[in-house]
Design an enzyme around this catalytic site. Sequence first.
Site, PDB file in Angstrom:
ATOM      1  N   ASP A   1       0.827  -1.199   0.000  1.00 53.75           N
ATOM      2  CA  ASP A   1       0.000   0.000   0.000  1.00 53.75           C
ATOM      3  C   ASP A   1       0.867   1.257   0.000  1.00 53.75           C
ATOM      4  OD1 ASP A   1      -2.314   1.518   0.117  1.00 53.75           O
ATOM      5  OD2 ASP A   1      -3.105   0.528   1.909  1.00 53.75           O
TER       6      ASP A   1
ATOM      7  N   GLU B   1     -13.984   1.079   1.044  1.00 54.30           N
ATOM      8  CA  GLU B   1     -13.331   1.706   2.187  1.00 54.30           C
ATOM      9  C   GLU B   1     -13.774   3.150   2.376  1.00 54.30           C
ATOM     10  OE1 GLU B   1      -9.124   1.829   1.697  1.00 54.30           O
ATOM     11  OE2 GLU B   1      -9.184   3.346   0.119  1.00 54.30           O
TER      12      GLU B   1
END
Length: 509
Positions: A262, A317
């Site tokens: 990420d 998300e």
Amino acid sequence: DFDVYFPEPNGDGFWSHQEPLYPKMKISETAGKKTATTPVLFDLGANADGDTQYMLVTDVNVVGYPGMWFEGTDTKQMKAVFPHYPESVKQVDFRGIGVEKYADYLAKNQGKVIYPWRAFVLSDAKGLLDNTMLYSLAMPSQPDADWSWIKPGKVAWDWWNDWNLYEADFKPGVNQESYKYYIDFASENDLPYVILDEGWSQRGPEKLLDVVPELDIAELSAYAKSKDVGLILWMTSAALEKNFDAAFEQFSEWDIKGLKIDFMQRDDQPMMDFLYKVAEEAAERHMLVDYHGGSKPAGLVRTWPNVINIESVQGLEQSKWCANANPEMATLIPFIRMVVGPLDYTPGAMVNKSKDEFKPDNHAPMSQGTRCHQLAMYVVYRAPLQMLSDTPDNYRKNPGSMVFLRDVPVTWDETVPLDAQVGEYVALARRNGDDWYVGAMTNWSPRKISVKLDFLGEGKYTMTTWSDGTETESGDVAGVESTVDADTVIEIDMAPGGGFAASFKPVNN
């Protein structure tokens, strides 16, 4: 001066997770807008038959080169721009590394260079759903490599549901008991993976291998293996880069099956080179890779098939802190972002609200739209590594939905677009082996569409449908069975923000 779905990035210049919104405007109205990520979709208007035609523009096979972006303009032309080579970088926070100064050139290479394709997909809306040209333009994987170890599948995920294990008899969180709880849930439902997201190691790039005292990764991995479940670890790209050799050695010792990497937030040449470097090292150690917080698919998933999913999308998300993950966005994604490759949208919310009822909630998140809108994503969105984002307790409370979620595949042999309108609705059929699945989603407008099942071919099938308007008080939906064949026409009735999911299994005569 065509209309364009201008992908405004969530960042500053080229510093971005590449999770854009797609406001529609004239090309000339992009003046003053931030630099836009790719892919970009242009609405070319109706052809002689009255069907709207589109042009999607992106780049493919981005090796030893930066990714392509677009620049706002007050003319009727779009200009491609590229992040230059970073001359110096700096640690921005405990997650990311930003660029302090760019050089006056794009890339540094020696010897023979294969430059990226500039790719233009011309199609109607339905044709955008099953286009394979971009995959074909990417560099093939090594012909003598053995990829049989790659195991696509579904994943029990901790971070979105905030470790909210309300039925557990221990304190939930980043600890051994909680992850065994997720592993048990995965094992019960034939999910091959569990992710340990942010929190399993200390914060900061230099502390990647400093596991928090509440966890014993080796013991947890052995427990998962005993349940036929594999572990996937989250980390920042900065942390992996700083600990590259030691990290891969440790992950191999722990028998880790995959990496979720990420906070790249860049697609200049060094970052794109890093993605290939990680993919190669992971492949040698039989590890899957799921890239988050960075560039969209640009050929890597063909060259290194162990790169099994990529984010670069306004996914579920977002519902933890804003309202961007909504049915309007959900019905744009298949025609723009999904055209260039698989996407880690992370669907599966079991608390589903209307536009007026929804509110962002980090600890007990919810989705916008109906339950069937969420279920349909497992067919509509291409994701060989597919999340079940909600808490195991919520899934156990919704057994009707779990029948579908347990059964639906993550890879497909054939795709048949059924009906579609960009940003309005999408309906498609996908085949895995002898079984077919249909997924349909609408935006905030209710929708009725008729679909002929002629894609089924010969023979009878048992059709099981999950439909809007059949929810129980808890919000669960149960499958309804009937027998159909290729001549059957089904009526799909979707509520505002609604959806439809169905499976078709051959009847054995």
